[in-house]
Design a protein around this motif. Sequence first.
Motif, mmCIF file in Angstrom:
data_model
loop_
_atom_site.group_PDB
_atom_site.id
_atom_site.type_symbol
_atom_site.label_atom_id
_atom_site.label_comp_id
_atom_site.label_asym_id
_atom_site.label_seq_id
_atom_site.Cartn_x
_atom_site.Cartn_y
_atom_site.Cartn_z
ATOM 1 N N UNK A 70 18.207 21.129 51.938
ATOM 2 C CA UNK A 70 18.343 19.669 51.899
ATOM 3 C C UNK A 70 18.398 19.208 50.447
ATOM 4 N N UNK A 71 19.365 18.349 50.151
ATOM 5 C CA UNK A 71 19.557 17.852 48.781
ATOM 6 C C UNK A 71 19.610 16.331 48.810
ATOM 7 N N UNK A 72 18.789 15.688 47.989
ATOM 8 C CA UNK A 72 18.846 14.234 47.801
ATOM 9 C C UNK A 72 19.568 13.957 46.487
ATOM 10 N N UNK A 73 20.560 13.059 46.508
ATOM 11 C CA UNK A 73 21.315 12.786 45.291
ATOM 12 C C UNK A 73 21.842 11.355 45.281
ATOM 13 N N UNK A 85 14.925 20.758 48.720
ATOM 14 C CA UNK A 85 13.853 21.484 49.405
ATOM 15 C C UNK A 85 14.440 22.346 50.517
ATOM 16 N N UNK A 86 13.678 23.393 50.859
ATOM 17 C CA UNK A 86 14.088 24.340 51.902
ATOM 18 C C UNK A 86 13.137 24.231 53.092
ATOM 19 N N UNK A 113 19.037 31.492 47.077
ATOM 20 C CA UNK A 113 18.484 30.167 47.348
ATOM 21 C C UNK A 113 17.751 29.621 46.117
ATOM 22 N N UNK A 114 16.970 30.471 45.466
ATOM 23 C CA UNK A 114 16.260 30.043 44.261
ATOM 24 C C UNK A 114 17.212 29.623 43.158
ATOM 25 N N UNK A 115 18.282 30.395 42.992
ATOM 26 C CA UNK A 115 19.276 30.076 41.964
ATOM 27 C C UNK A 115 19.978 28.753 42.277
ATOM 28 N N UNK A 116 20.335 28.567 43.548
ATOM 29 C CA UNK A 116 21.027 27.346 43.956
ATOM 30 C C UNK A 116 20.154 26.115 43.703
#
Length: 431
Positions: A330-333, A314-315, A298-301
């Motif tokens: 969750x990814x904002x892009x 964020x997780x 998760x940290x690497x991703x």
Amino acid sequence: MMSRTLYVDCISGMSGDMLLAALIDAGADLQYVKRELEKLPVDEFDLWVDTVDKRGITAKKLGIRLPEVGGRQGHGHSHSHEDGHSHEHGNGHLGHAHGHSDDQGGHRKAAMILEMIRESELPERVIARSTAIFEAIAVAEGKIHGIDPADVHFHEVGAMDSILDTIGICLAMESLQVERVFSSAVPTGYGKVKMAHGLYPIPAPATAELLKGIPLAKSPAEGELTTPTGAGVLKALATRFGPLENFTVEAIGYGAGTKDFAHPNVVRVLLGQAVESTARETIHVLEAQVDDCSAETCGYVMERLFEVGALDVYFTSVQMKKNRPGTLVSVLCAPADVVRMEELLLRETTTFGVRQSVWTRRALEREFEEVETAYGPVRLKIGRLDGQVVQATPEYEDVARLAHMKDVPFREVYRAAVYENKKRSLSTESR
């Protein structure tokens, strides 16, 4: 709300001398620029503009004479724009990261030039903008060469060209009372360019580093169209990239490069009033739930997602089916980055699917300013709402670096930056 704005239209890329010529063509006072530059402790020089024709467009071409190289018209900035020199790159501009002393071999450390600017009697905003540009270039070159940005050396001629171009641009903006800088997407050119260390791909390494996070446009010609100085100006000063919107044009200027292409080799600047838009921007939210993904993964991703342009990651801890504790990623892009982000999540995590939703958001207009603390300079991220500052946050990297260098607590450097910003704001309001 209206704001005096400069829009840089990178028709054929961007170099420092082209932008300065365009600003003069748009009405900046060349004599004011020269008078202010002559206050600096630099060698004697002459600066002027000629009128040239570029594929039917009348443009200004910057001329410079530096006595120490026997008199020379025009800059030696890039193979695309200029006369064959390559002071923008490893042959001088910021590329010679060697161990020459500061008064031998014709080299000056970036730190010395930055100190010269900070101690000058130039207008406050000119000092801040010039410093931001030189720091951006020094950081990029330092990363390429694997050295501390402060130790990056400028070749003598390259340093003179860079000082005159960079500070000249900021003075021209001051003459035009520019408050904000917007830019189009940037074409870099393509192919290879010969530099001190051999053939390099275009964009050259430092230019590519500086253009990270800036949208690139299709290049209309082979060759080096955007130089490190040009990229550094945009990196440090431009706060928005894209087409013109809600913009009332008051003046237009064209700055010419030396080479001729099938298209006009010019940069165009439009000066006018930009209406602060309250329109909401569109962002995409990607989500994936995992219950069999290690913390290390998760940290690497998260690191990878930020590297490829995620606006935020964020997780959230969630309780999944079969009563298993899991993680919601969750990814904002931006809309253009959705496919790349989805593929990264599918390849790098254990999820079998990624959900996507479209949101809108209203964001503060952001820009960077620098304050000088007792521990050293710290950049602040400034957030404005309808032209008014509502947020001013010290940059983590600057605070952490100074805290480590000076062996003081992080919070002390942070508080010092906040204090200096408040003091500056009160001083500005009282004038």
